[in-house]
Structure formats: C-alpha cells, structure tokens
Design a protein around this motif. Sequence first.
Motif, PDB file in Angstrom:
ATOM      1  N   ILE A  39      27.034  26.330  76.184  1.00 44.27           N
ATOM      2  CA  ILE A  39      26.235  26.379  74.963  1.00 44.27           C
ATOM      3  C   ILE A  39      26.445  25.060  74.231  1.00 44.27           C
ATOM      4  O   ILE A  39      27.576  24.665  73.932  1.00 44.27           O
ATOM      5  CB  ILE A  39      26.653  27.567  74.085  1.00 44.27           C
ATOM      6  N   LEU A  40      25.335  24.372  73.960  1.00 42.69           N
ATOM      7  CA  LEU A  40      25.425  23.088  73.269  1.00 42.69           C
ATOM      8  C   LEU A  40      25.737  23.277  71.793  1.00 42.69           C
ATOM      9  O   LEU A  40      26.592  22.600  71.245  1.00 42.69           O
ATOM     10  CB  LEU A  40      24.118  22.312  73.443  1.00 42.69           C
ATOM     11  N   PHE A  41      25.015  24.206  71.158  1.00 44.05           N
ATOM     12  CA  PHE A  41      25.284  24.572  69.780  1.00 44.05           C
ATOM     13  C   PHE A  41      24.603  25.898  69.485  1.00 44.05           C
ATOM     14  O   PHE A  41      23.838  26.407  70.284  1.00 44.05           O
ATOM     15  CB  PHE A  41      24.844  23.473  68.794  1.00 44.05           C
ATOM     16  N   GLU A  42      24.911  26.467  68.322  1.00 44.95           N
ATOM     17  CA  GLU A  42      24.379  27.767  67.953  1.00 44.95           C
ATOM     18  C   GLU A  42      23.934  27.729  66.501  1.00 44.95           C
ATOM     19  O   GLU A  42      24.639  27.201  65.635  1.00 44.95           O
ATOM     20  CB  GLU A  42      25.462  28.828  68.161  1.00 44.95           C
ATOM     21  N   ILE A  43      22.741  28.267  66.246  1.00 40.89           N
ATOM     22  CA  ILE A  43      22.209  28.351  64.880  1.00 40.89           C
ATOM     23  C   ILE A  43      21.689  29.770  64.678  1.00 40.89           C
ATOM     24  O   ILE A  43      20.850  30.233  65.448  1.00 40.89           O
ATOM     25  CB  ILE A  43      21.069  27.342  64.644  1.00 40.89           C
ATOM     26  N   TRP A  44      22.176  30.455  63.639  1.00 41.21           N
ATOM     27  CA  TRP A  44      21.750  31.814  63.297  1.00 41.21           C
ATOM     28  C   TRP A  44      21.828  32.763  64.483  1.00 41.21           C
ATOM     29  O   TRP A  44      20.951  33.586  64.714  1.00 41.21           O
ATOM     30  CB  TRP A  44      20.333  31.828  62.727  1.00 41.21           C
ATOM     31  N   GLY A  45      22.848  32.632  65.286  1.00 39.59           N
ATOM     32  CA  GLY A  45      23.040  33.485  66.443  1.00 39.59           C
ATOM     33  C   GLY A  45      22.200  33.099  67.657  1.00 39.59           C
ATOM     34  O   GLY A  45      22.264  33.754  68.683  1.00 39.59           O
ATOM     35  N   LEU A  46      21.398  32.054  67.526  1.00 37.66           N
ATOM     36  CA  LEU A  46      20.569  31.576  68.628  1.00 37.66           C
ATOM     37  C   LEU A  46      21.355  30.515  69.383  1.00 37.66           C
ATOM     38  O   LEU A  46      21.741  29.490  68.821  1.00 37.66           O
ATOM     39  CB  LEU A  46      19.267  30.997  68.077  1.00 37.66           C
ATOM     40  N   LYS A  47      21.611  30.777  70.659  1.00 36.93           N
ATOM     41  CA  LYS A  47      22.419  29.873  71.464  1.00 36.93           C
ATOM     42  C   LYS A  47      21.529  28.851  72.158  1.00 36.93           C
ATOM     43  O   LYS A  47      20.567  29.213  72.827  1.00 36.93           O
ATOM     44  CB  LYS A  47      23.229  30.661  72.483  1.00 36.93           C
ATOM     45  N   PHE A  48      21.837  27.596  71.987  1.00 37.93           N
ATOM     46  CA  PHE A  48      21.070  26.510  72.579  1.00 37.93           C
ATOM     47  C   PHE A  48      21.793  25.981  73.807  1.00 37.93           C
ATOM     48  O   PHE A  48      22.904  25.471  73.704  1.00 37.93           O
ATOM     49  CB  PHE A  48      20.849  25.382  71.561  1.00 37.93           C
ATOM     50  N   THR A  49      21.149  26.147  74.963  1.00 41.96           N
ATOM     51  CA  THR A  49      21.659  25.613  76.214  1.00 41.96           C
ATOM     52  C   THR A  49      20.702  24.519  76.672  1.00 41.96           C
ATOM     53  O   THR A  49      19.643  24.320  76.068  1.00 41.96           O
ATOM     54  CB  THR A  49      21.738  26.720  77.283  1.00 41.96           C
ATOM     55  N   ILE A  50      21.052  23.862  77.745  1.00 43.01           N
ATOM     56  CA  ILE A  50      20.152  22.831  78.273  1.00 43.01           C
ATOM     57  C   ILE A  50      18.818  23.457  78.664  1.00 43.01           C
ATOM     58  O   ILE A  50      17.752  22.920  78.350  1.00 43.01           O
ATOM     59  CB  ILE A  50      20.804  22.098  79.460  1.00 43.01           C
ATOM     60  N   GLN A  51      18.854  24.624  79.330  1.00 48.78           N
ATOM     61  CA  GLN A  51      17.624  25.287  79.746  1.00 48.78           C
ATOM     62  C   GLN A  51      16.764  25.677  78.535  1.00 48.78           C
ATOM     63  O   GLN A  51      15.547  25.502  78.560  1.00 48.78           O
ATOM     64  CB  GLN A  51      17.906  26.543  80.583  1.00 48.78           C
ATOM     65  N   SER A  52      17.395  26.227  77.518  1.00 52.51           N
ATOM     66  CA  SER A  52      16.606  26.633  76.354  1.00 52.51           C
ATOM     67  C   SER A  52      16.023  25.426  75.632  1.00 52.51           C
ATOM     68  O   SER A  52      14.894  25.484  75.131  1.00 52.51           O
ATOM     69  CB  SER A  52      17.432  27.497  75.400  1.00 52.51           C
ATOM     70  N   MET A  53      16.747  24.310  75.606  1.00 52.72           N
ATOM     71  CA  MET A  53      16.220  23.099  74.972  1.00 52.72           C
ATOM     72  C   MET A  53      15.012  22.557  75.740  1.00 52.72           C
ATOM     73  O   MET A  53      14.034  22.116  75.141  1.00 52.72           O
ATOM     74  CB  MET A  53      17.310  22.026  74.866  1.00 52.72           C
ATOM     75  N   VAL A  54      15.065  22.622  77.078  1.00 53.89           N
ATOM     76  CA  VAL A  54      13.904  22.232  77.889  1.00 53.89           C
ATOM     77  C   VAL A  54      12.746  23.165  77.567  1.00 53.89           C
ATOM     78  O   VAL A  54      11.599  22.727  77.404  1.00 53.89           O
ATOM     79  CB  VAL A  54      14.248  22.253  79.400  1.00 53.89           C
ATOM     80  N   GLY A  55      13.036  24.445  77.459  1.00 54.91           N
ATOM     81  CA  GLY A  55      12.005  25.418  77.132  1.00 54.91           C
ATOM     82  C   GLY A  55      11.369  25.166  75.780  1.00 54.91           C
ATOM     83  O   GLY A  55      10.142  25.207  75.644  1.00 54.91           O
ATOM     84  N   TYR A  56      12.183  24.904  74.762  1.00 55.85           N
ATOM     85  CA  TYR A  56      11.651  24.626  73.429  1.00 55.85           C
ATOM     86  C   TYR A  56      10.794  23.365  73.445  1.00 55.85           C
ATOM     87  O   TYR A  56       9.737  23.310  72.824  1.00 55.85           O
ATOM     88  CB  TYR A  56      12.766  24.488  72.397  1.00 55.85           C
ATOM     89  N   SER A  57      11.238  22.364  74.183  1.00 57.36           N
ATOM     90  CA  SER A  57      10.471  21.116  74.287  1.00 57.36           C
ATOM     91  C   SER A  57       9.121  21.355  74.952  1.00 57.36           C
ATOM     92  O   SER A  57       8.087  20.879  74.471  1.00 57.36           O
ATOM     93  CB  SER A  57      11.255  20.063  75.072  1.00 57.36           C
ATOM     94  N   CYS A  58       9.124  22.097  76.045  1.00 57.16           N
ATOM     95  CA  CYS A  58       7.864  22.425  76.733  1.00 57.16           C
ATOM     96  C   CYS A  58       6.942  23.217  75.819  1.00 57.16           C
ATOM     97  O   CYS A  58       5.724  22.983  75.788  1.00 57.16           O
ATOM     98  CB  CYS A  58       8.129  23.222  78.005  1.00 57.16           C
ATOM     99  N   TYR A  59       7.509  24.153  75.079  1.00 60.75           N
ATOM    100  CA  TYR A  59       6.695  25.002  74.219  1.00 60.75           C
ATOM    101  C   TYR A  59       6.105  24.216  73.054  1.00 60.75           C
ATOM    102  O   TYR A  59       4.962  24.454  72.658  1.00 60.75           O
ATOM    103  CB  TYR A  59       7.519  26.188  73.725  1.00 60.75           C
TER     104      TYR A  59
END
Length: 114
Positions: A30-50
């Motif tokens: 986990i790179l960092f966490e905000i409001w219980g939302l865990k940011f991983t490399i995969q999720s960051m790629v997903g957010y960028s794509c979205y």
Amino acid sequence: MKYLLCMIYLLFSISGLTFMKMGSNQETKILFEIWGLKFTIQSMVGYSCYIISFILYTIVISKFDLSYIHPIIGGITNISVLVIAVLLFHERFTIFSLIGSVFIVAGVFCMNIK
C-alpha cells in the motif's frame, strides 16, 4: 475517427475499473491510505485510466447525439466489465446476470431503431 475515439474511451474505462478492482483485492504494498481507501500501484493505474476515460468521454459525447452514444457505450462497458469480473476475478455469473445483459442489449437496440 470518432468511432476510434469511442474504442479508446472504452479501453481506458474498462481498464480503469479492472485495475481499481485489482488494486483493492491484492495484498500488495500500500503506497498510502486516505479515508480508509488504500492506494496501491494497481489502483493508481486504475484511477489514472479512469480519469483519462472521463476526459475522453466528454469529447465523445460532443461528437455524437447523447441519446444515441450514452446507452451504447454504457451497455458495452457494463457487459465487458461483467465478462472481466467472471473471467479474471472469478465472480459469479448468474441467470440474472444473463437476463440483465440481454435486457441491456435489447434496450440499446430498441432505443436506436430509426
């Protein structure tokens, strides 16, 4: 050209959703966490794509009639995500999923009969 733009939009939208799901399921660093939302490399790629898909969506809807394109790309997105969820994440495919998919296809078809 505008149909190619739709395909690129769909690619980024579906990839974004897929990577966000991958990032939330895996026990990766986990790179960092905000409001219980865990940011991983995969999720960051997903957010960028979205984010890219949202920008492309605003361009796509300016090129087509909104009442025509929104149901089509929404239906394609929903059915594609269902297929990915079943194949990649081993989620359940039920009779109701099938019925819903048929209704989506039939609804898009009926809305676009000229």
